[in-house]
Design a protein around this motif. Sequence first.
Motif, PDB file in Angstrom:
ATOM      1  N   UNK A 250       0.852  -1.188   0.000  1.00  0.00           N
ATOM      2  CA  UNK A 250       0.000   0.000   0.000  1.00  0.00           C
ATOM      3  C   UNK A 250       0.887   1.237   0.000  1.00  0.00           C
ATOM      4  N   UNK A 251       0.634   2.133  -0.960  1.00  0.00           N
ATOM      5  CA  UNK A 251       1.408   3.370  -1.108  1.00  0.00           C
ATOM      6  C   UNK A 251       0.492   4.554  -0.820  1.00  0.00           C
ATOM      7  N   UNK A 252       0.940   5.459   0.045  1.00  0.00           N
ATOM      8  CA  UNK A 252       0.156   6.640   0.408  1.00  0.00           C
ATOM      9  C   UNK A 252       0.870   7.888  -0.107  1.00  0.00           C
ATOM     10  N   UNK A 253       0.169   8.708  -0.869  1.00  0.00           N
ATOM     11  CA  UNK A 253       0.729   9.957  -1.396  1.00  0.00           C
ATOM     12  C   UNK A 253      -0.220  11.120  -1.112  1.00  0.00           C
ATOM     13  N   UNK A 254       0.286  12.348  -1.247  1.00  0.00           N
ATOM     14  CA  UNK A 254      -0.573  13.518  -1.055  1.00  0.00           C
ATOM     15  C   UNK A 254      -0.647  14.334  -2.342  1.00  0.00           C
ATOM     16  N   UNK A 255      -1.278  15.506  -2.271  1.00  0.00           N
ATOM     17  CA  UNK A 255      -1.523  16.309  -3.474  1.00  0.00           C
ATOM     18  C   UNK A 255      -0.250  16.911  -4.052  1.00  0.00           C
ATOM     19  N   UNK A 256       0.832  16.915  -3.286  1.00  0.00           N
ATOM     20  CA  UNK A 256       2.110  17.414  -3.783  1.00  0.00           C
ATOM     21  C   UNK A 256       2.974  16.297  -4.348  1.00  0.00           C
ATOM     22  N   UNK A 257       2.352  15.136  -4.585  1.00  0.00           N
ATOM     23  CA  UNK A 257       3.045  13.933  -5.071  1.00  0.00           C
ATOM     24  C   UNK A 257       4.117  13.465  -4.088  1.00  0.00           C
ATOM     25  N   UNK A 261       3.827   7.268   2.865  1.00  0.00           N
ATOM     26  CA  UNK A 261       3.989   5.980   3.536  1.00  0.00           C
ATOM     27  C   UNK A 261       4.016   4.852   2.518  1.00  0.00           C
ATOM     28  N   UNK A 262       4.797   3.824   2.828  1.00  0.00           N
ATOM     29  CA  UNK A 262       4.783   2.571   2.067  1.00  0.00           C
ATOM     30  C   UNK A 262       4.601   1.447   3.066  1.00  0.00           C
TER      31      UNK A 262
END
Length: 304
Positions: A250-257, A261-262
């Motif tokens: 599972x990869x977590x990203x935000x609006x700034x790319x 978290x991985x």
Amino acid sequence: MAAGFKTAEPLEYHRSFLKENCRPDGRELTEFRTTTLNIGETSPQCVSVCEVSVTYIGFFILFPCLGSISTADGSALVKLGNTTIICGIKAELANPTVEAPGKGYIVPNVDLPPLCSSRFRPGPPGEEAQAASQFIADVIESSEVIKTEDLSIDRGKLCWVLYCDLMCLDYDGNILDACVIALLAALKNTRLPEVTINKETSAPEVNLEKRRELQIHKHLVSASFCIFDDSILIADPTAEEETLSTAHLTVVTDEDDRLCSVHKPGGTSLSGERLQECISRATTRQREIQKLIDKVAHSVKKAQ
């Protein structure tokens, strides 16, 4: 015949599709299931809006109506394929800790009750529910979706604690992605009442008529993947695909790319090229989901 083959040899059944670069439900390997979202508080004025105004955007279905949990300070309901998660956020007044006198708390809890799947049993939270709760807690802390300083009311004396309860109503794999979407949408929908401290009694006074929105600092979205036969990468796995796979990611990203978290709980190793492919797909997914949440939130505000 196909049903019998699927039951007798589920792994071979899936392999017969994967070698054609597709899956039993018709999706491509890195394609996510239809995502639906409902946010807001219950209001009698919104029922007709929900019934007559359902907007389709790509593979997303927007329900611009209010009506997830009427007693919560914020709520959202998400469907990712058949997987259904409802999130209710309840705000309560509390004393801050000595270590963090100028901060509040965020306490997430994921519940996987027997009603969502026969794989779960009554009783205390199982291993999967505990792991999901810890994952959500880690994501909140690492991404700073909300700064806990914003939950402070009177430094060292009073703060807000946000209890984020996520319950699975229907389990068909990939609960982490559904939980993150539901949490973000519910936080964007949360309204905290105004609190003042009475100078004479030093007691807090809550004004339920005046409420403020939470400030969302990061719009995080997760994207989950599974590995088949140590080499084939698929996105948004169903419950059956999760069972048959050799690794989860599972990869977590935000609006700034930004990579927040991985999460990879064991399983077979993943090459750097495959990991980069997952991160790239996750950043695209983040933009898709943020667009979905913003459109639903805008529709709710127009309906109010």
